[in-house]
Design a protein around this motif. Structure first.
Motif, PDB file in Angstrom:
ATOM      1  N   UNK A 160     -11.879 -18.050  -8.854  1.00 43.14           N
ATOM      2  CA  UNK A 160     -13.098 -18.858  -8.957  1.00 43.14           C
ATOM      3  C   UNK A 160     -13.489 -19.450  -7.594  1.00 43.14           C
ATOM      4  N   UNK A 161     -12.500 -20.014  -6.899  1.00 45.71           N
ATOM      5  CA  UNK A 161     -12.761 -20.613  -5.580  1.00 45.71           C
ATOM      6  C   UNK A 161     -13.226 -19.544  -4.596  1.00 45.71           C
ATOM      7  N   UNK A 162     -12.544 -18.386  -4.589  1.00 44.74           N
ATOM      8  CA  UNK A 162     -12.922 -17.307  -3.684  1.00 44.74           C
ATOM      9  C   UNK A 162     -14.321 -16.779  -3.964  1.00 44.74           C
ATOM     10  N   UNK A 163     -14.665 -16.653  -5.259  1.00 46.73           N
ATOM     11  CA  UNK A 163     -15.988 -16.147  -5.649  1.00 46.73           C
ATOM     12  C   UNK A 163     -17.093 -17.096  -5.207  1.00 46.73           C
ATOM     13  N   UNK A 164     -16.913 -18.389  -5.461  1.00 48.33           N
ATOM     14  CA  UNK A 164     -17.931 -19.382  -5.080  1.00 48.33           C
ATOM     15  C   UNK A 164     -18.056 -19.472  -3.556  1.00 48.33           C
ATOM     16  N   UNK A 165     -16.912 -19.450  -2.858  1.00 47.98           N
ATOM     17  CA  UNK A 165     -16.942 -19.525  -1.394  1.00 47.98           C
ATOM     18  C   UNK A 165     -17.708 -18.335  -0.804  1.00 47.98           C
ATOM     19  N   UNK A 166     -17.454 -17.131  -1.359  1.00 46.39           N
ATOM     20  CA  UNK A 166     -18.153 -15.952  -0.857  1.00 46.39           C
ATOM     21  C   UNK A 166     -19.650 -16.034  -1.145  1.00 46.39           C
ATOM     22  N   UNK A 167     -20.010 -16.591  -2.311  1.00 47.10           N
ATOM     23  CA  UNK A 167     -21.419 -16.663  -2.702  1.00 47.10           C
ATOM     24  C   UNK A 167     -22.222 -17.612  -1.819  1.00 47.10           C
ATOM     25  N   UNK A 168     -21.600 -18.680  -1.330  1.00 47.35           N
ATOM     26  CA  UNK A 168     -22.338 -19.676  -0.535  1.00 47.35           C
ATOM     27  C   UNK A 168     -22.110 -19.502   0.964  1.00 47.35           C
ATOM     28  N   UNK A 169     -21.470 -18.395   1.337  1.00 48.19           N
ATOM     29  CA  UNK A 169     -21.064 -18.207   2.734  1.00 48.19           C
ATOM     30  C   UNK A 169     -22.253 -18.126   3.690  1.00 48.19           C
ATOM     31  N   UNK A 170     -22.226 -18.942   4.759  1.00 45.12           N
ATOM     32  CA  UNK A 170     -23.284 -18.848   5.780  1.00 45.12           C
ATOM     33  C   UNK A 170     -22.936 -17.851   6.886  1.00 45.12           C
ATOM     34  N   UNK A 171     -21.644 -17.476   6.994  1.00 41.59           N
ATOM     35  CA  UNK A 171     -21.204 -16.569   8.056  1.00 41.59           C
ATOM     36  C   UNK A 171     -20.261 -15.508   7.492  1.00 41.59           C
ATOM     37  N   UNK A 172     -20.018 -14.465   8.275  1.00 42.93           N
ATOM     38  CA  UNK A 172     -19.120 -13.388   7.864  1.00 42.93           C
ATOM     39  C   UNK A 172     -17.704 -13.902   7.610  1.00 42.93           C
ATOM     40  N   UNK A 173     -17.245 -14.833   8.459  1.00 41.15           N
ATOM     41  CA  UNK A 173     -15.886 -15.375   8.305  1.00 41.15           C
ATOM     42  C   UNK A 173     -15.674 -16.038   6.954  1.00 41.15           C
ATOM     43  N   UNK A 174     -16.696 -16.723   6.446  1.00 50.18           N
ATOM     44  CA  UNK A 174     -16.585 -17.359   5.140  1.00 50.18           C
ATOM     45  C   UNK A 174     -16.498 -16.320   4.024  1.00 50.18           C
ATOM     46  N   UNK A 175     -17.309 -15.265   4.127  1.00 50.51           N
ATOM     47  CA  UNK A 175     -17.260 -14.200   3.105  1.00 50.51           C
ATOM     48  C   UNK A 175     -15.873 -13.573   3.080  1.00 50.51           C
ATOM     49  N   UNK A 176     -15.326 -13.286   4.265  1.00 48.82           N
ATOM     50  CA  UNK A 176     -14.009 -12.664   4.351  1.00 48.82           C
ATOM     51  C   UNK A 176     -12.935 -13.582   3.772  1.00 48.82           C
ATOM     52  N   UNK A 177     -13.029 -14.884   4.064  1.00 48.02           N
ATOM     53  CA  UNK A 177     -12.067 -15.842   3.506  1.00 48.02           C
ATOM     54  C   UNK A 177     -12.160 -15.873   1.986  1.00 48.02           C
ATOM     55  N   UNK A 178     -13.390 -15.867   1.473  1.00 50.58           N
ATOM     56  CA  UNK A 178     -13.576 -15.841   0.022  1.00 50.58           C
ATOM     57  C   UNK A 178     -12.973 -14.598  -0.599  1.00 50.58           C
ATOM     58  N   UNK A 179     -13.137 -13.450   0.056  1.00 51.66           N
ATOM     59  CA  UNK A 179     -12.569 -12.192  -0.451  1.00 51.66           C
ATOM     60  C   UNK A 179     -11.042 -12.242  -0.485  1.00 51.66           C
ATOM     61  N   UNK A 180     -10.438 -12.811   0.543  1.00 51.95           N
ATOM     62  CA  UNK A 180      -8.973 -12.909   0.593  1.00 51.95           C
ATOM     63  C   UNK A 180      -8.456 -13.816  -0.528  1.00 51.95           C
ATOM     64  N   UNK A 181      -9.161 -14.934  -0.756  1.00 43.72           N
ATOM     65  CA  UNK A 181      -8.761 -15.843  -1.840  1.00 43.72           C
ATOM     66  C   UNK A 181      -8.928 -15.161  -3.198  1.00 43.72           C
ATOM     67  N   UNK A 182     -10.018 -14.417  -3.369  1.00 42.64           N
ATOM     68  CA  UNK A 182     -10.211 -13.637  -4.595  1.00 42.64           C
ATOM     69  C   UNK A 182      -9.039 -12.677  -4.819  1.00 42.64           C
ATOM     70  N   UNK A 183      -8.684 -11.940  -3.780  1.00 41.28           N
ATOM     71  CA  UNK A 183      -7.610 -10.953  -3.879  1.00 41.28           C
ATOM     72  C   UNK A 183      -6.279 -11.616  -4.224  1.00 41.28           C
ATOM     73  N   UNK A 184      -6.052 -12.829  -3.702  1.00 39.28           N
ATOM     74  CA  UNK A 184      -4.814 -13.556  -4.026  1.00 39.28           C
ATOM     75  C   UNK A 184      -4.763 -13.864  -5.522  1.00 39.28           C
ATOM     76  N   UNK A 185      -5.910 -14.230  -6.104  1.00 39.51           N
ATOM     77  CA  UNK A 185      -5.956 -14.474  -7.544  1.00 39.51           C
ATOM     78  C   UNK A 185      -5.686 -13.222  -8.345  1.00 39.51           C
ATOM     79  N   UNK A 186      -6.268 -12.090  -7.919  1.00 40.10           N
ATOM     80  CA  UNK A 186      -6.039 -10.819  -8.620  1.00 40.10           C
ATOM     81  C   UNK A 186      -4.595 -10.359  -8.476  1.00 40.10           C
ATOM     82  N   UNK A 187      -3.984 -10.620  -7.311  1.00 35.87           N
ATOM     83  CA  UNK A 187      -2.592 -10.220  -7.072  1.00 35.87           C
ATOM     84  C   UNK A 187      -1.640 -10.903  -8.049  1.00 35.87           C
ATOM     85  N   UNK A 188      -2.004 -12.087  -8.520  1.00 41.52           N
ATOM     86  CA  UNK A 188      -1.196 -12.784  -9.532  1.00 41.52           C
ATOM     87  C   UNK A 188      -1.562 -12.298 -10.928  1.00 41.52           C
ATOM     88  N   UNK A 189      -2.873 -12.072 -11.155  1.00 40.91           N
ATOM     89  CA  UNK A 189      -3.341 -11.738 -12.498  1.00 40.91           C
ATOM     90  C   UNK A 189      -2.798 -10.407 -13.014  1.00 40.91           C
TER      91      UNK A 189
END
Length: 469
Positions: free
Chosen positions: A75-104
């Motif tokens: 959830x945090x990764x998805x919202x962060x990627x959606x509101x990202x003003x820069x590429x670095x924020x999108x990439x951070x959101x994607x990594x957080x998303x992947x961490x959630x999927x790695x557990x799921x």
């Protein structure tokens, strides 16, 4: 199960959905093609690093703790990627998303094997197989529709309600089903695992720079050395982070090899086939998604039935025909050219997805059924790691071979569509060889009973387990 599967679907959907927006995002954030690919590379890399650690985490923390962590990260990764003003924020959101999927993903499998008796696991894993195939397959199609009507941020915003549903549903209904033990996490094992699996995935993911380049060769070699040291350490530890003794069971080894081949071919096919359609047949990205949609949807509809057939008739009756369908599909793919009719692509893809659906979940179920109960978390973490590494390696190798063959044909004066068609045919021929190997391996597949269930009478093992449950 609904809470777990919905979150897993969102994570797997996100794995491929953004790929179709790379060109647009590259222009928006003013980054080159190599940099924008990190939105995919970072996702695979995070999965490859974290999944091996989940085996010990599932023994140390409760089901609810693991679930809440995974959904909140998604959830945090998805919202962060959606509101990202820069590429670095999108990439951070994607990594957080992947961490959630790695557990799921490992958690969902562990819950299935904890709450379903062996004679019902096939159907349950069939549903999970549906999620594992539908998420990546539907990602480009739905994302293409979103991009045609809305902005790229809506790829993330439209999945947020599903994650909120999963969170609320899980808080209300998900119990603790695993046995928590007081185990310690070995720091050196985590470091070796991170360097090993992360290095291999990274090396193959950046292989576009050339297989002989220092970053590629260095990452792969260092990764392999770290994996070997990691394996040696696990075998010497009394309580290993990842219990590799699961490999002493022959059916587990057979299933692990078949899973590697299946994911190697499947995920690379989901990349190569759209490239072929867009560059050789010269059709739009959204049309490409629509052509692939019938196969994905039919697989979703039939996945539970395939699981029940596995429960009733055993693995060989489901997996072997599945490998035959996959081999036939690759044989037809290898004949495709620049004049191939779109209806032929649709039908062949339907056959392919049916074959993969029959092989994927059934192989995983039979593989894990061969282990004693205490090995389930480790077996799940091992198979999930193998699948993610196979996917990353498969995409890198097949795309590299396609590019090489395509370049050779362009050098002889061929037009781009013809060169792409020839390169795709070459890659599909290699996948055909792998699918034939999988068919041969499937002939040795036997129905497994959990290794800690002893049959001392003619009564079926599944009935014994049902009594115990």
């Amino acid at each position: 199960m609904a809470a777990l599967l919905v979150a897993g679907f969102v994570g797997l959907f996100s794995e491929t959905a953004l790929n179709i927006a790379f060109t647009e995002l590259s222009q928006i954030f003013s980054v080159d093609a190599t940099t924008i690919q990190w939105l995919a590379t970072g996702y695979f890399l995070t999965l490859g690093i974290l999944i091996p650690v989940t085996g010990i985490l599932m023994q140390k923390f409760t089901t609810r703790q693991m679930f809440l962590t995974s959904v909140l990260l998604l959830l945090i990764g998805t919202i962060l990627a959606a509101i990202s003003p820069t590429f670095g924020f999108v990439l951070t959101g994607r990594v957080i998303q992947a961490a959630g999927l790695a557990i799921n993903l490992p958690l969902t499998q562990n819950v299935i094997f904890a709450i379903y008796p062996p004679h019902k696991r096939g159907a349950a894993m069939g549903i999970m197989g549906l999620v594992m195939l539908a998420g990546p397959a539907l990602g480009p199609t739905l994302a293409g529709l979103i991009l045609d009507t809305l902005s790229w941020q809506w790829i993330f915003w439209l999945t947020t309600p599903f994650l909120l549903f999963s969170l609320i549903f899980g808080i209300k209904f998900l119990p603790n089903v695993n046995e928590v033990r007081n185990v310690s996490i070995d720091a050196l094992s985590v470091i070796l695992s991170t360097i090993g699996f992360g290095g291999i995935v990274y090396g193959f993911s950046v292989s576009g720079a050339g297989w002989t380049s220092a970053p590629v060769l260095g990452s792969i070699i260092v990764g392999l050395i770290a994996v070997i040291l990691f394996a040696i350490r696990q075998m010497k530890m009394e309580t290993p982070m990842l219990n590799l003794r699961a490999f002493k069971y022959p059916m587990f080894i057979l299933g692990a090899v078949m899973s590697f081949i299946t994911f190697f071919s499947m995920l690379s096919m989901l990349v190569i086939l759209p490239m072929y359609m867009q560059m050789a047949l010269v059709i739009a990205a959204f049309t490409t998604g629509l052509i692939l949609l019938p196969g994905s949807l039919l697989n979703c509809v039939l996945a539970p039935t395939i699981g029940r057939l596995f429960d009733k008739y055993g693995p060989k009756a489901v997996i072997t025909p599945g490998t035959i369908l996959v081999a036939i599909s690759y044989l037809i793919y290898a004949q495709f050219g620049t004049e191939t009719a779109l209806w032929m692509v649709v039908i062949t893809h339907i056959v392919m997805m049916l074959g993969i659906g029959a092989v994927l979940a059934s192989t995983q179920t039979n593989t894990l059924n061969s282990l004693p109960k205490q090995y389930y978390p480790d077996g799940i973490a091992i198979t999930q790691t193998i699948q993610q590494v196979a996917g990353a390696v498969g995409i890198a190798v097949m795309v590299s071979l396609l590019s090489s063959k395509q370049g050779s044909y362009l050098a002889t004066g061929s037009e781009l569509p013809q060169a792409v068609a020839e390169g795709s045919s070459f890659v599909f021929t290699i996948a055909l060889v792998l699918s034939v190997i999988n068919f041969v391996l499937s002939l040795f597949m036997k129905k497994t009973v959990p290794a800690d269930v002893k049959v001392t009478s003619p009564v079926k093992a599944t009935e014994l387990v049902q009594d115990r449950v």
